[in-house]
Design a protein around this motif. Sequence first.
Motif, PDB file in Angstrom:
ATOM      1  N   TYR A 165       0.833  -1.212   0.000  1.00  0.00           N
ATOM      2  CA  TYR A 165       0.000   0.000   0.000  1.00  0.00           C
ATOM      3  C   TYR A 165       0.864   1.257   0.000  1.00  0.00           C
ATOM      4  O   TYR A 165       0.610   2.213  -0.733  1.00  0.00           O
ATOM      5  CB  TYR A 165      -0.928   0.003   1.213  1.00  0.00           C
ATOM      6  CG  TYR A 165      -1.835   1.210   1.276  1.00  0.00           C
ATOM      7  CD1 TYR A 165      -3.020   1.245   0.542  1.00  0.00           C
ATOM      8  CD2 TYR A 165      -1.503   2.327   2.032  1.00  0.00           C
ATOM      9  CE1 TYR A 165      -3.857   2.351   0.580  1.00  0.00           C
ATOM     10  CE2 TYR A 165      -2.330   3.447   2.080  1.00  0.00           C
ATOM     11  CZ  TYR A 165      -3.507   3.449   1.351  1.00  0.00           C
ATOM     12  OH  TYR A 165      -4.318   4.546   1.384  1.00  0.00           O
TER      13      TYR A 165
ATOM     14  N   ARG B 140       0.377   4.222  -2.659  1.00  0.00           N
ATOM     15  CA  ARG B 140      -0.363   5.406  -2.233  1.00  0.00           C
ATOM     16  C   ARG B 140       0.536   6.639  -2.280  1.00  0.00           C
ATOM     17  O   ARG B 140       1.565   6.690  -1.599  1.00  0.00           O
ATOM     18  CB  ARG B 140      -0.878   5.177  -0.815  1.00  0.00           C
ATOM     19  CG  ARG B 140      -1.458   6.391  -0.120  1.00  0.00           C
ATOM     20  CD  ARG B 140      -2.817   6.731  -0.633  1.00  0.00           C
ATOM     21  NE  ARG B 140      -3.423   7.815   0.137  1.00  0.00           N
ATOM     22  CZ  ARG B 140      -4.488   8.491  -0.270  1.00  0.00           C
ATOM     23  NH1 ARG B 140      -5.068   8.196  -1.424  1.00  0.00           N
ATOM     24  NH2 ARG B 140      -4.986   9.447   0.480  1.00  0.00           N
TER      25      ARG B 140
ATOM     26  N   HIS C  56      -1.926   2.402   6.536  1.00  0.00           N
ATOM     27  CA  HIS C  56      -2.992   2.616   5.564  1.00  0.00           C
ATOM     28  C   HIS C  56      -3.779   3.905   5.803  1.00  0.00           C
ATOM     29  O   HIS C  56      -4.629   4.256   4.984  1.00  0.00           O
ATOM     30  CB  HIS C  56      -3.976   1.445   5.583  1.00  0.00           C
ATOM     31  CG  HIS C  56      -3.468   0.202   4.914  1.00  0.00           C
ATOM     32  ND1 HIS C  56      -2.592  -0.656   5.520  1.00  0.00           N
ATOM     33  CD2 HIS C  56      -3.711  -0.329   3.689  1.00  0.00           C
ATOM     34  CE1 HIS C  56      -2.316  -1.669   4.701  1.00  0.00           C
ATOM     35  NE2 HIS C  56      -2.980  -1.494   3.587  1.00  0.00           N
TER      36      HIS C  56
END
Lengths: 552, 552
Positions: free
Chosen positions: B308, B312, B395
């Motif tokens: 992630y 991201r 996250h």
Amino acid sequence: MSFAAPVTDQRLTLDAVVRIGELNGGPDAEMVDAVLEGAAALAEGEFAPLDRIGDTVGARWDNGRVTMPAGFKSAWQSFVDGGWMTLAAPEEHGGQGLPFALAAALMDNLNAANIGFALCPMLSMGAIEALDRHGSAELKRDYLPKIVTGEWPATMNLTEPQAGSDVGALKTRAEPNGDGSWRITGTKIFITYGEHDLTDQILHLVLARTPGAPDGTRGISLFLVPKLLPDGSPNDLRCVSIEHKLGIHASPTCVMSYGDQGGATGWLVGPENGGMAAMFTMMNNARLNVGLQGVGIAERATQRAVAYALERRQGLRNRLPVPISEHPDVRRMLLRMRALTMGARALVYYAFGQVDRAIRGDPLAAMRAEVLTPLAKAWGTDVGCEVASLGVQVHGGAGYIEETGAAQHLRDARIAPIYEGTNGIQAADLVGRKLGLDGGLAFDGLIADIEAEAQDPRLVALADAVEVAAASLREAAPDDRLAGSYPFLTMTSVMVAGWLVERMARSEGANERVVAAANYFLASIVPEALGLGAAAEEGAALLYAVPAEALA
Amino acid sequence: MSFAAPVTDQRLTLDAVVRIGELNGGPDAEMVDAVLEGAAALAEGEFAPLDRIGDTVGARWDNGRVTMPAGFKSAWQSFVDGGWMTLAAPEEHGGQGLPFALAAALMDNLNAANIGFALCPMLSMGAIEALDRHGSAELKRDYLPKIVTGEWPATMNLTEPQAGSDVGALKTRAEPNGDGSWRITGTKIFITYGEHDLTDQILHLVLARTPGAPDGTRGISLFLVPKLLPDGSPNDLRCVSIEHKLGIHASPTCVMSYGDQGGATGWLVGPENGGMAAMFTMMNNARLNVGLQGVGIAERATQRAVAYALERRQGLRNRLPVPISEHPDVRRMLLRMRALTMGARALVYYAFGQVDRAIRGDPLAAMRAEVLTPLAKAWGTDVGCEVASLGVQVHGGAGYIEETGAAQHLRDARIAPIYEGTNGIQAADLVGRKLGLDGGLAFDGLIADIEAEAQDPRLVALADAVEVAAASLREAAPDDRLAGSYPFLTMTSVMVAGWLVERMARSEGANERVVAAANYFLASIVPEALGLGAAAEEGAALLYAVPAEALA
């Protein structure tokens, strides 16, 4: 398990830590007691009974409408009728103008009783402050009184899919209608209480870009976008969906779409491109309030764990069957939970108390509040998670069963280190802005106060270590500073909380419980924080020794 | 997100930490590679794809029957057909007799891929060992071969409502039928995979009391109670309900009722009143395997977070947009996750390696395995929780949304510090039994080995601190010893893991990733553990300064 508001601890924290009696124009002791008792009754009688249904049923979305679980609407009405939203709101708009530190006790209780519900008033508190400080006279007149009563709850619309921690990347647009109003178009995510059926009206504070605005955070403006327009007709906005989350199920986390039919009507709050200042007004309030969420959850988890440990019998002690609370390691967990809760409460209330002093004209307090804000938010919420997790552990196997209730606190607590600026963002704020505030005097003054008052040698050692780490981080390159930011934030928070619990334990109103918790804090939690010094000063080289891909 | 088994790290751990090549009669390098590759394919191809449905649909109970989510039954058949259950099982009963340390790599992967599913084979592993060591020739002949293949999964039935950590309080009764079989009556709770539809037969290993048995743990006997009797007819037992849990939803946690119709038929395993010894055989195996659950979850959470963070994009670094993995504090979290995962894996595999040496006749290794078991179980599972929680944090807001998957790991991980002896029980075992094992030589030998090999001064300092704390705890009164048990367990675990990751980083097969993780471990995690020394030696007086009621 029923919830009992920690009135005695709150009173002691307000007296010994906030020193609320010394607050210029502050409430007298009777008023403080009356608010604490009333807040306790509200939390225990109206909010706590809805905590479980809030978790199990939760907010439900259907075709743009969000329905709250049974009982929430009437509890909200009780909250409004009781005048609870008005507590710390400005008097000129119908508020009572009481200290934020006192409102903190209310929110502490509501968070403990039902955090998913307490988010609704929390968001409005920030909005009241932002509108009061940045809004036009007209906007204040038209909207503030009903936010202050709680009839028109407010929301904060910052995040977009590509703009989370990086607020400056937002794309929502605002174009002038020519009549002083604006047309807002865009999608916002993670909007807490963006839609619900507690009230008809909902006021959205929305960050957007005006035509020709500069890139990044300098080109952001804040708008007030009501769900219902002044003529009562619906505005062009819609809740597209709500999220399926780990916890805080009662709180509808909305995807909001503005302007599907051409543009939602809104009004500018503050100057064009002045949105970040207004947002930080909301955010600073919200950050302290999120710290309080950690405190509230920790309180609730501690109460539940102690009650279970007193009742659950396992094993022998001195050859007699005993409740598990008598076993040393269980007792250690319970005392740790209580000590962390007390320390976090002290730190967060203290920060609110500095805000109160700042409002009353003390510029040093204003800067101290700025220094304390990242500590209160990040460490307060870390404490919430740790205590909630310990609470599960105290319950043993029963803690893992949802019906017991301990697991809900862990699930609920886990959001708080994330929203209103992740705890990593708080750490960056501490070392990037707060460490150098007022040429470093704001931070150094805090350490000096602690070094002057601290008596326990372990606390003195920690203050020394924080001072050394602070000096090292100030001279460090930006990456090195950020690399050490999180351990440094934890050390600093524990130092402040340790100072305040030591003060509470020495104060006139201290009882044996406070003394025991403070002693544990100084004997265990303070030395642990000393172990973070190495990481705080280690620098970034180690972190970048391999590319991130190599860590997969 | 797909799961990729950490074959390289596993191979390095087996070589540098377990030193599997030196194991008497152990597998050659090719065999090790073949097992690692096959285990990877099984976990990635069969178990991981069912992780999400296991969580969202979970095991479902209806009128005594438990239905597993779609796909589980055929995946179990693949597991059985592939011979995976036989890996470390004794050759005389159809097993391959490979080292437990190699089976650990299999379970590590299965835990990472689908912990709720992996619990099923895990329970059978302990049962195989218990039956092999304590069962009669007849029982072994009749039951072991099919447990070894996986055709007849086994369960452990210890807990009763009033008998959790206090196993000796159990009340389930066993009365002789006169033909060598017994009639079992009683209720057991928290029975993992007590009922399911993966197979027709399920073998229950049940602790019960025979007539006239002494009180407490000395009066407990172990029985094998099959779901289907030898003639194929159903035994008198029933799954009354399954629990609604925080996580591991795929794993049916059953309330089992034995003997509603007069008595379930069972056969004694080992001597009458010898149940605790047999139980500890199962438990010791299960405790190391639960430690592996922490490792597996940590691995999965780390992989998910790194993926992630690489994808991201938020914010700038050197004025350029970057994935969040490039921000120092995010990088710190990722490296910490990797370092903790690596350290926990090293510790748990090392413990299994000592079991393997013990089986092959090394009595010192047997004692070292005993010392390591509470460390592997407790610290391994604490690492699982911490890493899973960091994974949520990496996250940001997305981590709190269930569909992302990061939150599931946190929910799943949280059971592991509780079952198979809470981590508090492990800490008590460490200071109560293991610290004094072989007159203290077992523990002292471990420290001596570490002090002889450790190079990093921080690691040496930690080993010194553990030595000092151990000496202090040995002289302490029982309450004081227990009061310091948990911080002492953490210090000791970090010392052992630090020693082993340092060894890995210096070994021939080390790559830059291992070196980076080891350096972080030594620079951050080891110094943190030093901060626990004060609490380890503080004693109990502070804990009992106020009655537990005062902490509510």
